[in-house]
Write a protein that holds these residues in place. Structure first.
Motif, short mmCIF file in Angstrom:
data_model
loop_
_atom_site.label_atom_id
_atom_site.label_comp_id
_atom_site.label_asym_id
_atom_site.label_seq_id
_atom_site.Cartn_x
_atom_site.Cartn_y
_atom_site.Cartn_z
N GLY A 74 0.81 -1.20 0.00
CA GLY A 74 0.00 0.00 0.00
C GLY A 74 0.85 1.26 0.00
O GLY A 74 2.02 1.26 0.43
N LEU A 75 0.26 2.34 -0.46
CA LEU A 75 1.00 3.59 -0.51
C LEU A 75 1.31 4.14 0.88
O LEU A 75 2.31 4.82 1.07
CB LEU A 75 0.21 4.64 -1.31
N VAL A 76 0.42 3.86 1.84
CA VAL A 76 0.66 4.36 3.19
C VAL A 76 1.98 3.85 3.73
O VAL A 76 2.69 4.54 4.47
CB VAL A 76 -0.51 3.97 4.11
N ALA A 77 2.34 2.63 3.35
CA ALA A 77 3.62 2.08 3.81
C ALA A 77 4.81 2.82 3.24
O ALA A 77 5.92 2.73 3.78
CB ALA A 77 3.69 0.59 3.44
N GLN A 78 4.61 3.55 2.15
CA GLN A 78 5.71 4.31 1.53
C GLN A 78 5.82 5.73 2.08
O GLN A 78 6.71 6.47 1.68
CB GLN A 78 5.49 4.38 0.01
N ARG A 79 4.91 6.10 2.99
CA ARG A 79 4.86 7.50 3.41
C ARG A 79 6.13 7.92 4.14
O ARG A 79 6.62 9.03 3.93
CB ARG A 79 3.64 7.73 4.30
N ALA A 80 6.68 7.06 4.98
CA ALA A 80 7.89 7.42 5.72
C ALA A 80 9.04 7.72 4.76
O ALA A 80 9.81 8.68 4.96
CB ALA A 80 8.27 6.32 6.69
N GLY A 81 9.16 6.92 3.70
CA GLY A 81 10.22 7.18 2.74
C GLY A 81 10.03 8.49 2.00
O GLY A 81 10.99 9.22 1.75
N VAL A 82 8.78 8.79 1.65
CA VAL A 82 8.51 10.06 0.96
C VAL A 82 8.82 11.23 1.88
O VAL A 82 9.45 12.23 1.47
CB VAL A 82 7.06 10.11 0.47
N VAL A 83 8.40 11.14 3.15
CA VAL A 83 8.69 12.21 4.10
C VAL A 83 10.19 12.35 4.29
O VAL A 83 10.72 13.48 4.41
CB VAL A 83 7.96 11.95 5.43
N GLY A 84 10.90 11.23 4.30
CA GLY A 84 12.36 11.31 4.40
C GLY A 84 12.98 12.03 3.21
O GLY A 84 13.91 12.83 3.36
N LEU A 85 12.45 11.76 2.00
CA LEU A 85 12.96 12.46 0.83
C LEU A 85 12.67 13.95 0.91
O LEU A 85 13.52 14.79 0.58
CB LEU A 85 12.32 11.87 -0.43
N VAL A 86 11.48 14.29 1.36
CA VAL A 86 11.13 15.70 1.51
C VAL A 86 12.07 16.37 2.50
O VAL A 86 12.58 17.48 2.26
CB VAL A 86 9.66 15.84 1.97
N ARG A 87 12.34 15.69 3.61
CA ARG A 87 13.25 16.26 4.61
C ARG A 87 14.65 16.45 4.03
O ARG A 87 15.32 17.44 4.27
CB ARG A 87 13.29 15.32 5.82
N GLU A 88 15.06 15.49 3.24
CA GLU A 88 16.39 15.58 2.63
C GLU A 88 16.47 16.74 1.65
O GLU A 88 17.48 17.46 1.60
CB GLU A 88 16.70 14.26 1.92
N VAL A 89 15.40 16.95 0.87
CA VAL A 89 15.40 18.08 -0.06
C VAL A 89 15.41 19.40 0.70
O VAL A 89 16.10 20.35 0.33
CB VAL A 89 14.18 17.98 -0.99
N LEU A 90 14.65 19.48 1.80
CA LEU A 90 14.65 20.70 2.61
C LEU A 90 16.05 21.02 3.11
O LEU A 90 16.49 22.17 3.10
CB LEU A 90 13.69 20.56 3.78
N ALA A 91 16.76 19.97 3.55
CA ALA A 91 18.09 20.20 4.09
C ALA A 91 19.07 20.62 3.02
O ALA A 91 19.99 21.41 3.28
CB ALA A 91 18.58 18.93 4.78
N GLY A 92 18.89 20.12 1.80
CA GLY A 92 19.86 20.40 0.76
C GLY A 92 19.53 21.55 -0.15
O GLY A 92 20.34 21.90 -1.01
#
Length: 1313
Positions: free
Chosen positions: A218-236
């Motif tokens: 399910g897509l909900v299981a991918q949410r943590a990875g997406v949020v991690g990518l967003v956090r990484e983009v914010l940092a960079g």
């Protein structure tokens, strides 16, 4: 086919309109075909040679086909299509060997459209295609991050070739990855969007996955990875800001330790894409209930500090324009605001950065409001439950408070700079103002969800969950929102969100609030709101008119003032009471900003006027600058002092108008009119004094506001609206300046912007102040007022001259005259008649002069302008007589009984008739002139005057009938107008058939002749209408058919449309049935009435004529049924005792009943068919219930004839015996209905039509042998009669089925009966 599609698109995008039209037709026919899939796919190939426009069009065609035709594709076709979309997207940005530069060079619009296309197919395909789509997104993210690292390393190392291209390609790939993730989440969330949450299996399977495997796939299981990518983009990508580092969960030291180059570049577009992506996945709700998918506590547990970091992005600014260093210069199009100075255009790079920054602000606001607003969810127990949400929300609120403190000075400086240049901030808000608006929007979402917590401090705060000082957090947020509003009150979006915040707080009772958030004392929150709110409610800086204003939308401005600001002001009055009124009166009448007031006021009102203790009302310490409407401070006011002064004054007047209801109630002794306590009496006295001071200043030539009015028309309009709303106070307060206010309003009539408000206010004062004006000591007061007002709205022409044109609209002129007429109606009868004559005389003189001059100039012909002016004067005459009722004269005329002389004497004394005597020669001349009678405007105005005269005079108006009916006959013969029918209907309602004593001998004959004349008009109308329909059906071409129909209708010249005339005629016939039944039943046009009603039902689809025809038929059938019942009862009584018919007069004479029965029997088949055709085709859906009433009336007439006197030897009446045959013949022999049966629209073999007929006949009490056997589950049993409500439902359901608007399921319940 790809070449043909490309050629069609080339023609479609050419400049040749003929080629465009032909190509559009071809494309519309080609797009639904199976060949369109391959042709469109070929055009989006990178090497297809198609232009960007053509490729984009092909992608749009594929997107439409994918959504609309997915259900018709096989599983293999779906998989192949999804793989093809992904392959096209990969070939465009990740082609082998192309490198990241290919992604940077690819057209962004086409890439985005292909991504959306692939996301749509992946979501529709389920978990497998979605996984492949996510794989491509992950691949793009990995490649993008690698390219960004290479680009950053090249830049730091001092010049590796291609490093800039690497960075651009990496940013493009990373942006695409985020966009793909965002679009997949949005497409998944929209799956089965029209179904309830428990019936969205495709969505739930994709979003939640397999519950037995813990949600795997399910897509909900991918949410943590997406949020991690967003956090990484914010940092960079945040330029090394604290916001970006907080979002990464670590500080800048950790970044340096990891080897990342410093400083990091600021990539606003990438940041906006990341926040949008994060928002889409945060909103992805696993329940499918359209809520938010995560709570603040769950997001905090998944990514600590992310939400405050996202809010911190609002403080980011492009490096080229540091905060506060360069003023924002909005770009204006030619023809924009005239106050914009000539300035050099910003570079395209700077404009792009501003757009990206605005997009980032919007994305942050959307995400934060979804999480913290009323649509948010509560954290699960595993994530800490509600306490975790409270703590996360508190952290966000603290971030908001700090953010407002940081952004406030920047926004204030931007607002002041824009105002100094005569510009606004609405079209392109500067960065600081835009960010501050988003912050206040988030605060408003928090307040909407947690109003009680914010207003009281809440149990969580008391328990220490918000940390040290948690109980004060709500106060800090309220002060922050107040400071934000004070920083730039003239920015309308910010003012709207701030008003919503304070209105949410006001939902909590004052006694339950935190002490700093309740009460209106000095230094309180509500007291401090006034200064910023005055700025928000003021007209924009440099305002001169809405035609010239390019910054602020007129509708949005008035909506804010009349709704949000008005509601907030009422809340403020509830807290501050008289102090608020005193401050507003001081603000309106006192000296301008920066000067001392010589007038005294209470300490509370002074505090409110200053914005509270120690502040100037906008969060700026007292003594630094004074708030002026439209800007952050008074720094720009010196250069535009008059503009600032009148705008501030108008805003204060508006605020006083917004609270007029509670202020008037308190000043006049409460809503019950009683001062029930000393405190109420003291408050009333204080408010009376304040209002007296206010209106003395507004209405007196020595007043400050009065002195501003001549130079500022919008201030004049505001003063007029204020007077209109306080008219009740003017009428009851003995010291109110009523006459000066009336004089001011008469002067304001000459101001175009204020004329409408002034006319309304003048009428209100005349109505509310009638008692004071009529009781004036000086008897010349009223004549002088009337003379002055009539000189403004209807100046009499000079002897032998032509009436001068009046700048006022006819409606405004009529409003003023109506106010004077209401005054005249409040006088004694004799004085009222003289006052009415004085009002009527100039109107009559103007009408005479207009007609005489126009006829002389045109050789006897009246120009359209002259006819329009004449209609306007007739409208003023209607306003004069409209309220001159004086009911005692009508009662005397009615009480005269059979004495015609006494009735005439009583009628002649009626003031309305005396006033009409002044105008009647002109009215008779206008009605007799064919040019006037043939003009729609003049005819309508003349008929309106006739109708108002009759309604005003009531029974005393019987003297008017002979000449009035003669005039109506002339109007109908010249060029029929529906207004003439309305006058005759009013006369019938008032006087019946005019056969009673007291009427002129010829009146009854004139009424009957007028009815026959109307019948002749209707006959000609239906003949022309029928000819038009036949002519239209004879042509296949639409233009030719319309031309032929128009030519056929031209044979019947009329001032009204066929639908209007038909509606008017049947409304007249309906009135005759109700108030003068013998008149209609004896009329020669009665058979035609039924025939024409049937024609209207089957040929007209407009609501008004069909409704009127149904009402007429229903009442006609009801009258016939009642007469049949009475005759049957009389016959039974006579047979039983020989004394039937002696108990009272029958409702209808026997000869009239016989005529009506014969008419309905002969017209019955056509009537039955017309009702059924109307229900199944022509009748508007909103009239199904009246149609059911007509059918019910028909079957009830048949029921009344059961065993009655209408049949031989006590048998059934002929109509009852014939009705079943009429109904069954209609379904079998008449084409529109027979086609429904043969086509299966009403069930196989017409079974639902049979059941419908059975249930109708059952309502008529027919025996089982007539009804026939039941159908379906009720086979063999005759149907039971339906109650009236269920019969209405039956008609609506069956007709919906016959029209194709409902399925056969709607008839299942009726088969069980």
């Amino acid at each position: 086919m790809a070449d043909q599609l490309k050629a069609a698109l080339t023609a479609f995008f050419s400049n040749d309109s003929a080629q465009q039209h032909a190509a559009n037709l071809w494309l519309n026919n080609f797009s639904p075909t199976p060949e369109a899939w391959g042709a469109a796919l070929a055009l989006i190939e990178p090497g297809s040679g198609a232009t960007l426009e053509q490729a984009f069009f092909a992608a749009n065609m594929l997107a439409t086909k994918t959504r609309n035709e997915w259900g018709r594709l096989s599983q293999q076709q779906r998989a192949e299509l999804t793989d093809a979309y992904l392959a096209k997207l990969r070939a465009l940005v990740l082609a082998p060997g192309a490198g990241p530069a290919a992604a940077a060079a690819a057209p962004t619009a086409l890439v985005d459209r292909l991504s959306l296309l692939a996301a749509s197919a992946a979501a529709l395909g389920g978990s497998g295609p979605a996984a492949r789509y996510l794989g491509l997104a992950h691949e793009a993210a990995v490649a993008g991050k690698a390219a960004l690292l290479l680009g950053a390393g090249g830049g730091a190392g001092g010049g590796q070739p291609g490093s800039a291209e690497q960075a651009a390609g990496g940013e493009a790939l990373l942006r695409l990855s985020l966009l793909m993730l965002q679009q997949l989440a949005e497409e998944a969330d929209e799956l089965d969007s029209n179904a309830p949450p428990h019936r969205r299996p495709r969505r739930q399977s994709l979003v939640v996955g397999d519950p037995s495997q813990g949600g795997a796939g399910g897509l909900v299981a991918q949410r943590a990875g997406v949020v991690g990518l967003v956090r990484e983009v914010l940092a960079g990508s945040s330029g090394g800001s604290s916001a970006g580092n907080a979002g990464s969960g670590g500080g800048s030291g950790a970044d340096a330790a990891a080897g990342q180059p410093q400083p990091q570049p600021l990539r606003l577009g990438l940041l906006a894409a990341a926040v949008r992506c994060g928002g889409a996945w945060v909103r992805l709700d696993d329940s499918g209930a359209a809520g938010c998918g995560m709570s603040p506590g769950e997001l905090e547990a998944m990514s600590p500090g992310l939400l405050p970091a996202l809010l911190g992005l609002l403080a980011l600014r492009p490096p080229a324009a540091p905060a506060g260093s360069q003023p924002h210069t909005p770009q204006h199009t030619p023809g924009g605001t005239p106050h914009a100075p000539a300035a050099a255009a910003s570079s395209s790079s700077a404009q792009q950065q501003q757009q990206q920054l605005a997009a980032l602000h919007q994305a942050v606001g959307d995400l934060a409001t979804d999480l913290l607003g009323p649509g948010g969810r509560t954290a699960a127990a595993a994530a800490g439950g509600e306490p975790a949400d409270v703590a996360a929300a508190a952290a966000a609120v603290r971030a908001l408070v700090g953010l407002v403190a940081q952004l406030g000075p920047e926004a204030a400086a931007e607002a002041a700079a824009a105002a100094a240049r005569g510009l606004g901030t609405a079209l392109e808000p500067p960065p600081g103002i835009g960010a501050l608006t988003v912050a206040v929007r988030v605060a408003g979402a928090v307040a909407e969800r947690n109003a009680g917590e914010l207003a009281t401090g809440g149990p969580a705060a008391a328990a220490g969950a918000l940390g040290p000082g948690g109980c004060e957090l709500s106060v800090q947020l309220a002060q922050a929102v107040l400071a934000a509003l004070g920083a730039c009150p003239a920015h309308l979006p910010l003012a709207e969100t701030a008003a919503d915040y304070f209105l949410a707080l006001n939902c909590v009772p004052t006694a339950q609030r935190h002490p700093a958030l309740g009460g209106g004392g000095p230094g309180g929150l509500w007291a401090a709101l006034l200064g910023p709110l005055l700025g928000a409610a003021a007209y924009p800086p440099g305002f001169s008119g809405w035609e010239e204003e390019a910054e602020v939308d007129e509708e949005a401005f008035h909506r804010f003032r009349e709704q949000q600001a008005a509601d907030l002001l009422e809340s403020m009055y509830g807290q501050c009471r008289g102090g608020l009124v005193a401050a507003l009166v001081e603000g309106a009448t006192g000296p301008g900003p920066g000067t001392c007031s010589s007038s005294s006021s209470s300490s509370s009102s002074s505090s409110i006027a200053n914005g509270g203790s120690g502040s100037s009302g906008n969060g700026i310490p007292a003594g630094s600058t004074q708030v002026t409407p439209g800007g952050a401070g008074g720094g720009h006011g010196g250069g535009d002092s008059s503009g600032a002064v009148w705008r501030r004054t108008e805003a204060a007047l508006f605020c006083l108008r917004a609270i007029h209801l509670p202020v008037k109630a308190a000043a006049l002794g409460g809503r019950a009119g009683e001062l029930d306590s000393p405190a109420a009496a003291a408050a009333a006295a204080e408010l009376q004094a304040l209002l007296g001071r206010l209106f003395a200043d507004v209405c007196s030539p020595s007043g400050r506001v009065y002195g501003l009015l001549p130079r500022h028309p919008w201030l004049t309009a505001g003063a007029c609206r204020l007077i209109a709303d306080y008219a009740a106070w003017f009428g009851k307060a003995p010291d109110a300046p009523l006459q000066p206010a009336l004089a001011l309003l008469l002067q304001a009539l000459s101001v175009q912007q204020a004329a409408a408000a002034a006319s309304q206010a003048f009428r209100n004062l005349c109505v509310r102040g009638a008692e004071r004006l009529t009781a004036a000591a000086d008897p010349a007061t009223l004549p002088a007022l009337a003379a002055a007002a009539m000189a403004a709205v209807a100046p009499a022409p000079a002897p032998g001259g032509v009436a001068a044109a009046v700048a006022l609209d006819p409606e405004q002129r009529a409003t003023v005259v109506e106010g004077l007429a209401r005054l005249a109606a409040s006088l004694p009868a004799a004085a009222g008649a003289e006052a009415g004559k004085a009002l009527m005389a100039p109107c009559v003189a103007r009408a005479q002069s207009i007609a005489t001059a126009a006829a002389a100039a045109g050789g006897g012909r009246l120009s359209p302008a002259a006819l329009s002016a004449l209609a306007a004067e007739l409208g003023l005459m209607s306003a004069v007589v409209r309220f001159l009722e004086f009911p005692q004269f009508a009662q005397a005329a009615a009480a005269a009984g059979g004495s015609a002389a006494a009735a005439a004497a009583a009628a002649e004394a009626h003031p309305a008739l005396q006033v009409l005597q002044v105008a009647w020669p002109v009215l008779a001349a206008v009605a007799a002139e064919p040019q006037c009678a043939g003009d729609a405007g003049v005819a309508e105005a003349l008929c309106e005057l006739y109708k108002r005269s009759l309604l005003c005079a009531k029974q005393a108006g019987r003297l008017l009938l002979p000449p009035l009916l003669g005039s109506l006959g002339g109007l109908l013969r010249t060029r029929p107008h529906v207004a003439a029918l309305e006058v005759l209907a009013a006369a019938v309602e008032l006087y019946g058939d005019c056969s009673a004593a007291g009427h002129a001998p010829e009146a009854a004959g004139l009424v009957a002749g007028a009815l026959e004349g109307c019948g002749g008009v209707m006959a000609a109308l239906m003949a022309a209408h029928g000819a038009a329909l036949a002519a239209k059906q004879a042509h296949d071409d639409e233009a030719a058919a319309n031309a032929a129909a128009a030519a056929a209708l031209a044979s019947f010249p009329t001032c009204s449309s066929p639908g209007e005339l038909a509606a008017g005629f049947f409304a007249l016939a309906d009135r005759c049935l109700l108030f003068a039944r013998p008149l209609l039943l004896r009329a020669a046009c009665l058979p035609g009435c039924v025939e024409w009603a049937c024609g209207v039902l089957t040929t007209m689809r407009e609501r008004e004529p069909v409704s009127a025809a149904l009402s007429f038929l229903t009442h006609l059938l009801s009258a016939a049924a009642r007469a049949t019942q009475e005759a049957a009862e009389a016959a039974r009584a006579q047979a039983a005792g020989g004394q039937g018919g002696q108990g009272g007069q029958p409702d209808m004479a026997p000869e009239l009943r016989a005529r009506l029965d014969a008419l309905l029997l002969s017209a019955g088949p056509a009537l039955t068919v017309s009702l059924l055709v109307a229900g199944t085709d022509t009748c508007p859906r909103t009239l199904m219930r009246p149609l059911a009433g007509a059918l019910h009336g028909l079957v009830q007439l048949a029921a009344a004839g059961a065993g009655g006197a209408g049949g031989a030897a006590g048998g059934d009446s002929p109509l009852r015996a014939a009705l079943p045959g009429w109904l069954r013949e209609a379904w079998s022999s008449h084409k529109p209905l027979a086609d429904l049966v043969s086509g299966g629209r009403v069930g196989e073999g017409g079974r639902h039509a049979v059941r419908f007929t059975q249930l109708l006949l059952a309502a008529g009490a027919y025996p089982p042998e007539v009804l026939g056997p039941g159908l379906g589950p009720a086979a063999g049993a005759p149907p039971k009669p339906l109650p009236r409500g269920r019969l209405d439902c039956l008609v609506a359901d069956f007709c919906g089925l016959a029209r194709g608007e409902a399925s056969e399921d709607v008839m299942v319940a009726y088969e069980l009966m």
